[in-house]
Motif scaffolding. Sequence first.
Motif, PDB file in Angstrom:
ATOM      1  N   PHE A 192       0.744  -0.981   0.174  1.00 52.29           N
ATOM      2  CA  PHE A 192      -0.088   0.059   0.031  1.00 52.29           C
ATOM      3  C   PHE A 192       0.942   1.458  -0.196  1.00 52.29           C
ATOM      4  CE2 PHE A 192      -2.471   3.258   2.106  1.00 52.29           C
ATOM      5  CZ  PHE A 192      -3.538   3.014   1.405  1.00 52.29           C
ATOM      6  N   PRO A 193       0.554   2.332  -0.771  1.00 52.50           N
ATOM      7  CA  PRO A 193       1.458   3.468  -0.891  1.00 52.50           C
ATOM      8  C   PRO A 193       1.439   4.336   0.255  1.00 52.50           C
ATOM      9  CG  PRO A 193      -0.447   3.635  -2.321  1.00 52.50           C
ATOM     10  CD  PRO A 193      -0.559   2.299  -1.663  1.00 52.50           C
ATOM     11  N   TYR A 194       1.642   3.884   1.571  1.00 48.68           N
ATOM     12  CA  TYR A 194       1.590   4.750   2.630  1.00 48.68           C
ATOM     13  C   TYR A 194       2.186   5.830   2.919  1.00 48.68           C
ATOM     14  CZ  TYR A 194       5.850   2.591   4.600  1.00 48.68           C
ATOM     15  OH  TYR A 194       7.113   2.287   4.781  1.00 48.68           O
ATOM     16  N   LYS A 195       3.308   5.940   2.318  1.00 44.76           N
ATOM     17  CA  LYS A 195       4.138   7.361   2.259  1.00 44.76           C
ATOM     18  C   LYS A 195       3.450   8.256   1.804  1.00 44.76           C
ATOM     19  CE  LYS A 195       8.453   4.383   1.847  1.00 44.76           C
ATOM     20  NZ  LYS A 195       7.704   3.307   1.083  1.00 44.76           N
ATOM     21  N   THR A 196       3.030   8.208   0.424  1.00 40.64           N
ATOM     22  CA  THR A 196       2.329   9.186  -0.369  1.00 40.64           C
ATOM     23  C   THR A 196       0.671   9.402   0.295  1.00 40.64           C
ATOM     24  OG1 THR A 196       3.535   8.386  -2.401  1.00 40.64           O
ATOM     25  CG2 THR A 196       1.298   9.619  -2.627  1.00 40.64           C
ATOM     26  N   VAL A 197       0.247   8.351   1.070  1.00 38.62           N
ATOM     27  CA  VAL A 197      -1.123   8.713   1.708  1.00 38.62           C
ATOM     28  C   VAL A 197      -0.858   9.613   2.745  1.00 38.62           C
ATOM     29  CG1 VAL A 197      -2.965   7.641   2.714  1.00 38.62           C
ATOM     30  CG2 VAL A 197      -2.177   6.852   0.524  1.00 38.62           C
ATOM     31  N   SER A 198       0.064   9.284   3.548  1.00 38.92           N
ATOM     32  CA  SER A 198       0.501  10.027   4.664  1.00 38.92           C
ATOM     33  C   SER A 198       0.673  11.306   4.376  1.00 38.92           C
ATOM     34  CB  SER A 198       1.655   9.373   5.672  1.00 38.92           C
ATOM     35  OG  SER A 198       2.782   9.169   5.015  1.00 38.92           O
ATOM     36  N   MET A 199       1.460  11.556   3.369  1.00 47.24           N
ATOM     37  CA  MET A 199       1.800  12.985   3.149  1.00 47.24           C
ATOM     38  C   MET A 199       0.640  13.784   2.704  1.00 47.24           C
ATOM     39  SD  MET A 199       2.339  14.856  -0.010  1.00 47.24           S
ATOM     40  CE  MET A 199       2.711  13.780  -1.490  1.00 47.24           C
ATOM     41  N   LEU A 200      -0.135  13.170   1.870  1.00 40.81           N
ATOM     42  CA  LEU A 200      -1.425  13.792   1.253  1.00 40.81           C
ATOM     43  C   LEU A 200      -2.345  14.252   2.657  1.00 40.81           C
ATOM     44  CD1 LEU A 200      -2.161  12.022  -2.276  1.00 40.81           C
ATOM     45  CD2 LEU A 200      -1.375  14.093  -1.762  1.00 40.81           C
ATOM     46  N   ALA A 201      -2.460  13.276   3.383  1.00 42.59           N
ATOM     47  CA  ALA A 201      -3.262  13.253   4.620  1.00 42.59           C
ATOM     48  C   ALA A 201      -2.850  14.578   5.455  1.00 42.59           C
ATOM     49  CB  ALA A 201      -3.530  12.172   5.479  1.00 42.59           C
ATOM     50  N   SER A 202      -1.503  14.616   5.602  1.00 41.87           N
ATOM     51  CA  SER A 202      -0.990  15.640   6.418  1.00 41.87           C
ATOM     52  C   SER A 202      -0.894  17.081   5.929  1.00 41.87           C
ATOM     53  CB  SER A 202       0.597  15.504   6.800  1.00 41.87           C
ATOM     54  OG  SER A 202       1.238  16.310   7.475  1.00 41.87           O
ATOM     55  N   LEU A 203      -0.770  16.853   4.496  1.00 43.42           N
ATOM     56  CA  LEU A 203      -1.043  18.157   3.674  1.00 43.42           C
ATOM     57  C   LEU A 203      -2.189  18.819   3.826  1.00 43.42           C
ATOM     58  CD1 LEU A 203       0.095  20.463   1.626  1.00 43.42           C
ATOM     59  CD2 LEU A 203      -0.477  18.833  -0.060  1.00 43.42           C
ATOM     60  N   LEU A 204      -3.375  17.957   3.520  1.00 45.14           N
ATOM     61  CA  LEU A 204      -4.555  18.438   3.620  1.00 45.14           C
ATOM     62  C   LEU A 204      -5.180  18.922   5.110  1.00 45.14           C
ATOM     63  CD1 LEU A 204      -6.498  15.682   1.476  1.00 45.14           C
ATOM     64  CD2 LEU A 204      -5.960  18.265   0.782  1.00 45.14           C
ATOM     65  N   SER A 205      -4.692  17.989   6.343  1.00 45.26           N
ATOM     66  CA  SER A 205      -5.185  18.413   7.592  1.00 45.26           C
ATOM     67  C   SER A 205      -4.425  19.548   7.944  1.00 45.26           C
ATOM     68  CB  SER A 205      -4.557  17.389   8.337  1.00 45.26           C
ATOM     69  OG  SER A 205      -3.223  16.928   8.328  1.00 45.26           O
ATOM     70  N   ASN A 206      -3.148  19.880   7.460  1.00 47.18           N
ATOM     71  CA  ASN A 206      -2.198  21.095   7.902  1.00 47.18           C
ATOM     72  C   ASN A 206      -3.252  22.453   7.176  1.00 47.18           C
ATOM     73  OD1 ASN A 206      -0.427  20.155   9.211  1.00 47.18           O
ATOM     74  ND2 ASN A 206       1.338  20.054   7.961  1.00 47.18           N
ATOM     75  N   ALA A 207      -3.424  22.190   6.032  1.00 46.72           N
ATOM     76  CA  ALA A 207      -4.239  23.376   5.226  1.00 46.72           C
ATOM     77  C   ALA A 207      -5.460  23.577   6.037  1.00 46.72           C
ATOM     78  CB  ALA A 207      -4.451  22.826   3.804  1.00 46.72           C
ATOM     79  N   ALA A 208      -6.244  22.578   6.426  1.00 45.69           N
ATOM     80  CA  ALA A 208      -7.587  22.791   7.119  1.00 45.69           C
ATOM     81  C   ALA A 208      -7.342  23.268   8.435  1.00 45.69           C
ATOM     82  CB  ALA A 208      -8.218  21.296   7.064  1.00 45.69           C
ATOM     83  N   PHE A 209      -6.319  22.828   9.152  1.00 46.41           N
ATOM     84  CA  PHE A 209      -6.277  23.411  10.365  1.00 46.41           C
ATOM     85  C   PHE A 209      -5.724  24.889  10.543  1.00 46.41           C
ATOM     86  CE2 PHE A 209      -6.471  18.960  11.750  1.00 46.41           C
ATOM     87  CZ  PHE A 209      -7.413  19.084  12.686  1.00 46.41           C
ATOM     88  N   SER A 210      -4.738  25.145   9.512  1.00 47.82           N
ATOM     89  CA  SER A 210      -4.049  26.354   9.467  1.00 47.82           C
ATOM     90  C   SER A 210      -5.135  27.517   9.130  1.00 47.82           C
ATOM     91  CB  SER A 210      -2.990  26.522   8.248  1.00 47.82           C
ATOM     92  OG  SER A 210      -2.303  25.458   8.717  1.00 47.82           O
ATOM     93  N   TYR A 211      -5.959  27.354   8.189  1.00 47.82           N
ATOM     94  CA  TYR A 211      -7.217  28.215   7.728  1.00 47.82           C
ATOM     95  C   TYR A 211      -8.258  28.356   8.948  1.00 47.82           C
ATOM     96  CZ  TYR A 211      -5.692  28.840   2.939  1.00 47.82           C
ATOM     97  OH  TYR A 211      -5.079  29.346   1.906  1.00 47.82           O
ATOM     98  N   ALA A 212      -8.534  27.349   9.615  1.00 49.93           N
ATOM     99  CA  ALA A 212      -9.369  27.375  10.633  1.00 49.93           C
ATOM    100  C   ALA A 212      -8.606  28.390  11.901  1.00 49.93           C
ATOM    101  CB  ALA A 212      -9.654  26.014  11.161  1.00 49.93           C
TER     102      ALA A 212
END
Length: 544
Positions: free
Chosen positions: A448-468
């Motif tokens: 499973f491409p867990y490295k890329t998935v974790s990077m994308l999950a972190s990117l989206l969560s960082n953006a969401a929490f940062s804008y909030a």
Amino acid sequence: MAIHVDGLLAIVIFYVLILMVGIWAAWKNKSSGISQGTDRSESIMVGGRDIGLFVGGFTMTATWVGGGYINGTAESVYLPGSGLAWAQAPFGYALSLVVGGLFFAKPMRSRGYVTMLDPFQQLYGKRMGGLLFIPALLGEIFWSAAILSALGATLSVIVDINISMSVVISALIAIFYTLVGGLYSVAYTDVVQLFCIFIGLWISVPFALSNPAVSDIGVTAVNTVFQSPWLGEIDPSDGWMWADNFCLLMLGGIPWQVYFQRVLSASSASYAQVLSFLAALGCLVMAVPSVLIGAIGASTDWNQTSYGPVPPVEKDESDMILPIVLQHLCPPFVSFFGLGAVSAAVMSSADSSILSASSMFARNIYQLAFRQSHLCPPFVSFFGLGAVSAAVMSSADSSILSARLVHPKMKILSLITHPHVVPNPGWQTRQKEQRLTREVERFVEQRFPYKTVSMLASLLSNAAFSYAAKYLFESGKLSPKYDFLDAVVSRHSKETMDKTTLVAHDNIVLSELAAVKPRHGGSVAGTFVNDEGEVSPDSSTEHQ
């Protein structure tokens, strides 16, 4: 252990040559940048911002072409079931340089930054900049450890000298000339080291190919002779895993201070971009002899060599296939040339890593938090980083771990989604029997491409929490006192950054062709425009 006098003499001559070049470069450029108002500490970090295409192209290529690069490429090609199809480093790192050149080199150089953390620190404040320094530092430590480990493995095979002592001496030499001349010493020694790598490996290839124990590599590329074909193949079930590792190398190869240090030292923004493309081509060219040596290892009947009847892969020595080929398939004097190539590769990356981490510490930690200009912190950190890297050089997967640490936005999620912590779809437990000890080792194979998935999950969560967080603070729903990192409201504070030199606001043009002329004494905050298009209050006095 028996010490090979000829090999030891070759190493000593090589190290003396590198040391002399480093000292000469420091003396030749001792006043560079100072006359333009650049302080001594900044001159150490980015020189006089006058690195041209020739030296710049060599030093940027040599930064990536380290001991781990040439040893790892040969190992991937040699490994049965892997082969050239899984030798991803040359193409992954080359593409990372292309992407960096297309999107980051020109803007970063045009704005006159000194380290890659400067834009984050200017926008989010010194506390966030200090926090971002941690993964960057760890990445440099593990990267340095990986390439020093490659040197130790090579020396143990060819010369039979104490590994720890040889690595310590190599690190001390790299630290010394880096300490004396900063970026100039690193850049000029890189030119010599890259020539040594290229010549040393290419001298070894014809001798190894002509050894009677080596079959035609054109035949073994597609046919099973002594092991599976060295061209290798990508099974459809491994497609996601292959793409996951490739993205790790391509994207994880961008956010490195060693790369941006060359970009920021270029004589112009356009040159900075061109250097990236030249280095991408250089990485591919320098990988060719390593690929051939890996293919030679896969095409050898080891029973006919002094190595013995058991192939390296069955002794779990695949990671040392390059020095093994040099030692057992080439004449002694040729193997010593190859040893010089590996030593050059190690030092060309080790000195860059030491300089980059030390620069970030001196600029973004000590200089901003304590004192405006002081040479002691970078000098002390040179020794500190070198010592720590040498101490952890035996780390098995340090090069991969370093890439994971700097892979954009991976952070802690790379650990949470790791198969050993949380089983992901497609994982399976497999076992491997050690050929010599007959011990059975169980391990988790992750498709499973867990490295890329974790990077994308972190990117989206960082953006969401940062804008909030931005909305809550700017709307007044949260008091500014709760912004303990001073990241959201930092642009309203005069402590955004220190009074370190960058460039005047009027000089920031992304399409510039001329070199940026840095100014001394201006406020960093005053050299930028905020989101509303207003110049920082500090700049009004500086531009008068």
